[in-house]
Design an enzyme around this catalytic site. Structure first.
Site, short mmCIF file in Angstrom:
data_model
loop_
_atom_site.label_atom_id
_atom_site.label_comp_id
_atom_site.label_asym_id
_atom_site.label_seq_id
_atom_site.Cartn_x
_atom_site.Cartn_y
_atom_site.Cartn_z
N CYS A 155 14.04 10.74 5.99
CA CYS A 155 14.04 10.43 7.42
C CYS A 155 15.43 10.56 8.02
CB CYS A 155 13.48 9.02 7.64
SG CYS A 155 14.30 7.76 6.65
N LYS B 265 0.85 -1.19 0.00
CA LYS B 265 0.00 0.00 0.00
C LYS B 265 0.88 1.24 0.00
CE LYS B 265 -1.75 2.78 2.82
NZ LYS B 265 -1.65 3.98 1.97
N THR C 109 1.59 7.43 13.17
CA THR C 109 0.90 6.34 12.48
C THR C 109 1.47 4.99 12.91
OG1 THR C 109 0.67 7.84 10.60
CG2 THR C 109 0.07 5.56 10.21
N GLY D 242 6.77 5.19 7.98
CA GLY D 242 5.97 6.41 8.01
C GLY D 242 6.22 7.15 9.32
N SER D 243 5.25 7.93 9.72
CA SER D 243 5.45 8.77 10.90
C SER D 243 5.31 7.95 12.19
CB SER D 243 4.41 9.89 10.90
OG SER D 243 3.12 9.34 11.00
N GLU E 131 9.47 1.56 10.78
CA GLU E 131 10.53 2.53 10.46
C GLU E 131 9.89 3.90 10.52
OE1 GLU E 131 13.64 1.76 10.07
OE2 GLU E 131 13.49 -0.40 9.87
N GLU F 294 10.34 17.03 14.13
CA GLU F 294 10.86 16.61 12.82
C GLU F 294 10.25 17.54 11.77
OE1 GLU F 294 9.10 13.10 11.05
OE2 GLU F 294 11.03 12.52 10.21
#
Ligand code: NAD
Length: 454
Positions: A255, A148, A203, A199-200, A221, A352
């Site tokens: 990142c 996805k 999430t 992602g963040s 990650e 961030e």
């Protein structure tokens, strides 16, 4: 899909319904036993063939990445080439069985078995790059996959799925695109055995909570706020260019980019001025145009996040060495913005930013800078810069991060695991350690007939 450079509509991507997601997961489940039974060597060969397919479509996929994500064509094509490189190098990894005991009494062997169906959920900053850390290892380990991509950048992944359709058995790789609840439907789906998520942090927490009822395996990650520490002995003119790209490659949307730069007081003025002077030479603009070095922010949501941080700096009265004033639209352009020594507890230092806005921070004392670098919830990457590698290494060893680089940054290879500590993630990707995260250990023992019964 909106092109972030001019806000034009690039394409309309499918919105996967719950029923369609069920069908994709069911297809992956149905394909899993046969795929797991394919020999490891055959799966290695198929990864190499996948790499050939990617290489044959590098320009096409690169153009899609530029259109949906906003990075320059050169960087987008390199990202796609990185996917084929990762597939090839991953194909060379192995999962040898470990013999625990081979005695007169018994044979005991531990082998790595596939998990079943992997959900690979990716962010928008590197739609092909982030997938490269998941797709090859998941397949090589014997799992089928439901991918996805981010709702902001589904096009290159959808096209990749089409390209792989004729090469791989039906159901082995499935791509679903959509917004809204699709990510959580997928990560909490009872037909999923593992979620490999990038992602963040926010999430990531939702993914972990969603995985709890079924004990679904997870690799997370997540976000980072990587410190770079510059010791006083560096060559200042050369350093400015290196640090610029350490922070601003991909318009700061990496990142592992340097997100806060600590510069020793002895060189602070000289280096910050050199950074501002270098920034003035960098061309920001439409990533499709020759000569552009930095594109826009990738989507409106991130654009607004970055503008909010810039506005906070303005409100607090911090000094901008360069930038600070957003460009008029169309397009999500934010100028390179350098913030002069804001307080350690400011939002621009603690959060961030994931965009072209960078706090430059002064330090006098190594103990103090190590403590400041290690503060905060993230621990993804870090870097130390010095003419004396031993001195830099001594500092590097004191930093709390998944990866610490000395005199370079963001160097990743398919053979080396990377991942975050603290709120930057759980588990690793790439290398042998990354590969085994797509497996589980199974131990088989055989008691020999000839052995005396215990
Ligand atoms: P995001 O968390 O908003 O979205 C990531 C993915 O998760 C997208 O595909 C999204 O659609 C999906 N998603 C959204 N809600 C979900 C849910 N409830 N359950 C499951 N999936 C869901 O992140 P983003 O804005 O796309 O990416 C930027 C973030 O990613 C930054 O924080 C960045 O640091 C991080 N990132 C981390 C790494 C790493 O290797 N550690 C690499 C790249 C990006």
């Amino acid at each position: 899909m909106i092109n972030p450079a001019d806000e034009s509509v690039v394409a309309f991507a499918p919105e996967c319904s719950r029923e369609e997601l069920d069908a994709a997961v069911a297809a992956a489940r149905a394909a899993a036993p046969a795929w797991a039974a394919v020999s490891f060597e055959q799966r290695q060969k198929l990864l190499l063939q996948m790499a050939d397919v990617v290489d044959a479509h590098v320009v096409e996929l690169g153009r899609l990445v530029t259109a949906e994500q906003g990075k320059t064509l050169a960087v987008a094509t390199a990202e796609v080439a990185g996917l084929s490189y990762w597939l090839r190098e991953t194909a060379a990894l192995t999962l040898p069985e470990v013999v625990n005991e081979d005695s007169a009494e018994r044979l005991s062997v531990t082998r790595r078995v596939p998990l079943g169906v992997v959900a690979a959920i990716t962010p928008w900053n590197y739609p092909m790059g982030q997938l490269s850390f998941k797709l090859g290892p998941a397949l090589l380990a014997g799992n089928t996959v439901v991918v996805k991509p981010s709702a902001f950048t589904p096009l290159s992944t959808l096209r990749l799925g089409e390209l792989l359709r004729d090469l791989l058995p039906a159901g082995v790789v499935n791509v679903v695109s959509g917004s809204g609840g699709l990510g959580s439907w997928l990560s909490g789906h009872p037909g999923i055995d593992k979620v490999s998520f990038t992602g963040s942090t926010q999430t990531g927490r939702a993914v972990m909570a969603g995985a709890a009822p079924t004990l679904t395996r997870i690799t997370l990650e997540l976000g980072g706020n990587d410190p770079a520490i510059v010791l006083p002995d560096v060559d200042v003119p050369g350093m400015a260019e290196k640090l610029f790209w350490a922070a601003f490659s991909n318009t700061g949307q990496i990142c592992l980019a340097a997100k806060r730069i600590y510069i020793h007081a002895d060189i602070y003025e000289e280096l910050t001025q050199a950074l501002a002077a270098y920034a003035a030479t960098v061309r920001i603009g439409d990533p499709r145009q020759e000569g552009t070095q930095l594109g826009p922010i990738s989507n409106r949501r991130q654009y607004e996040t970055v503008l909010d941080l810039v506005e906070d700096c303005r409100r607090q009265g911090y000094t901008f060495l360069t930038g600070g004033t957003p460009e008029p639209g169309p397009g999500f352009f934010v100028p390179v913005t350098l913030v002069d020594n804001p307080p350690e507890e400011s939002r621009i230092v603690r959060e961030e930013q994931f965009g072209p806005v960078l706090p430059l921070l002064r330090f006098d004392d190594v103990d103090d800078v190590v403590a400041r670098a290690n503060a905060g919830e993230y621990a993804l990457g870090a870097s130390v810069w010095s003419a004396d590698p031993d001195a830099a290494l001594a500092v590097a060893r004191r930093l709390d991060a998944g990866t610490v680089w000395v005199n370079e940054i963001m160097h990743l290879t398919p053979q080396v695991a990377f991942g975050g500590r603290k709120q930057s993630g759980i588990g690793v990707e790439s290398g042998h350690d990354g590969l085994i995260e797509f497996t589980e250990a199974q131990t088989i023992t055989v008691r020999h007939h000839t052995a005396a019964t215990a």
